[in-house]
Design an enzyme around this catalytic site. Structure first.
Site, PDB file in Angstrom:
ATOM      1  CE  LYS A 233      38.456  85.906  15.550  1.00  0.00           C
ATOM      2  NZ  LYS A 233      39.245  84.691  15.207  1.00  0.00           N
ATOM      3  CD  GLU A 251      35.800  74.923  21.147  1.00  0.00           C
ATOM      4  OE1 GLU A 251      35.333  73.917  20.573  1.00  0.00           O
ATOM      5  OE2 GLU A 251      35.874  76.042  20.601  1.00  0.00           O
ATOM      6  CB  CYS A 355      38.474  83.426   8.296  1.00  0.00           C
ATOM      7  SG  CYS A 355      38.100  81.730   8.784  1.00  0.00           S
TER       8      CYS A 355
END
Length: 473
Positions: A233, A251, A355
């Site tokens: 992404k 991250e 998701c």
């Protein structure tokens, strides 16, 4: 034996629902990645049978030095189904070999019991839905154009047609301009285009968040990807920005951070600054981030929508109290991410995605977000359907939202009928201060305002929720 220990760690993470097979294997050192992936996937295919063999032989009870069940499964797999245990002699290997005859005997008994003529008949088969999901390839516009890509594939003998009809057919996607769809059996991991970063292997639904966020391709753009690894992404955002402006990619996990940096380098993302930090611990008023206008949020979720050639091998989310508690913790974490993003003073658009197929992580999180002080004071509302993939047919669950219009602002993807993995996307936008503010004065808002009376209470609650969510994910 170190190789088996590393593979066991992958299985441990999968058992703890810390990601998809593909995502977790991506964190393995590149020199061992292919071998580890092969062993992990093959072991998962035979896991029900191997567990039955392990329990019947009572190996773990009799061999106390073998403390990991997943390690035992890997070793038994190679003993029974491969070319033997590929490790030097040691107490753990010898512990398994002492039971070699019994292990083979139990395996044969199970084979006869199930009427299997070959070992392959004992393996779990592919999820049938995966056969109807094309192999999606996103053209990396940081490297070349879609037109150049189509010409290149044409020179290889591919023809523009329905990708499910022929292994040599491919098509341009109707919703994502940079996306091409190929036959599900086509492989690209060894292709030079993939290795050079010219193409990104990314499911169609996973392309929706960056597409919906639509950051401007301008040198003054400042964007955040709050949970960036492995980087698909992020690289999509970078391409949409034309490699201009500044894109901060957060991250917090050190190994995943290394994977992210390698991926961004391969994808030639020159406008990205990778940040090895927790987005939730970042101050919105920090001068470095105070000008951020677009934020992409794809936080940890249950992964219940993932349907591909591998993840069906994992056990599904338990529908018991423990499973519901985990979903509740994830939803709490997801809500916290949205609220934090809304605190950035210059932010105008926030894309939220999962998701997951569960309403508790999707519609309910969105509905609660709209009732928070951050949304009400910041004038955040849902972008209308016209701005969020308007031609996509599957929208949010009406019964879970405050109004039908709100449900229409949401996007859902179903693996059963949309040729994608299960997915959910929405877009929060900041309305001009002079516009009509949403008339919401709910019990939840009053409770939030009461709870948020002091910085100390906010920090304590945040710290506990983050800890719970991280344990759950």
């Amino acid at each position: 034996m170190n190789f088996y220990f590393e593979a066991a760690k992958v299985l441990d993470k999968l058992d703890s629902k810390k990601g998809s097979i593909k995502g977790i294997i991506a964190t393995v050192a590149e020199k061992d990645r292919k071998r580890t992936a092969a062993l992990v996937i093959e072991t998962l295919k035979y896991k029900p049978v191997l567990n039955e063999v392990l329990d019947a032989t009572k190996l773990l009870k009799e061999e106390r030095k073998i403390t990991s069940r997943n390690l035992a499964l890997l070793l038994i797999h190679d003993l029974l189904l491969a070319n033997g245990i590929q490790a030097g002699d040691g107490p753990i290997k010898q512990g398994v070999l002492r039971h070699k005859t019994r292990l083979h005997g139990e395996f044969t008994r199970i084979k006869i019991k199930r009427g299997a003529k070959t070992n392959a008949e004992l393996a779990q088969t592919d999820d049938s839905r995966a056969a109807h999901i094309p192999r999606y390839v996103r053209v990396n516009r940081n490297c070349w154009t879609v037109e150049d890509a189509i010409e290149t594939f044409g020179s290889r003998g591919y023809e523009l047609a329905d990708p499910l009809t022929s292994i040599k057919a491919f098509a341009k996607d109707k919703h994502i301009p940079d996306l091409l769809a190929f036959h599900p059996q086509v492989q690209f991991v060894e292709d030079a285009l993939y290795k050079e970063g010219k193409i990104i292997l990314q499911d169609k639904a996973s392309c929706f968040p960056a597409h919906v966020l639509a950051p401007p391709a301008d040198e003054g753009s400042v964007v955040i990807d709050a949970t960036a690894a492995p980087g698909n992404k992020t690289s999509h955002l970078s391409a949409l920005m034309g490699n201009k402006g500044k894109l901060f990619a957060f991250e917090r996990d050190r190994k995943r951070f290394s994977t992210l940096k390698m991926m961004l380098s391969k994808a030639r993302c020159r406008n990205v600054e990778a940040v090895n930090a927790d987005f939730l611990m970042t101050s919105p008023t920090d001068e470095k981030f105070s000008k951020v206008t677009h934020i992409l949020l794809d936080p940890s979720c249950s992964g219940s929508g993932i349907v591909n050639r591998m993840d069906h091998l994992l056990e599904s989310e338990p529908q018991n109290d423990e499973g519901q508690k985990r979903l509740a913790k994830l939803a709490s974490f997801q809500l916290m991410m949205i609220r934090h993003a809304m605190k950035f003073p210059s932010v105008k658009r926030i894309a939220y995605s999962t998701c997951s197929i569960h309403a508790i992580e999707n519609e309910r999180v969105v509905r609660q977000s709209l009732e928070t002080p951050e949304a009400l004071d910041g004038h955040f509302v849902l972008a209308p359907q016209a701005d969020v993939l308007p031609t996509w047919h599957r929208r949010g669950l009406t019964e879970e939202m405050s109004s039908p219009d709100d449900a229409q602002s949401l996007v859902r993807c179903s693996p059963d009928g949309d040729a994608t993995n299960g997915f959910f996307v929405c877009l929060f936008v900041k309305r001009a201060a002079g516009g009509d503010a949403p008339a919401v004065t709910s019990k939840r808002r009053i409770e939030d305002e009461t709870t948020d009376t002091t910085h100390k209470k906010r920090h304590k609650r945040r710290k506990k929720a983050v800890s719970d969510a991280q344990r759950a994910s």
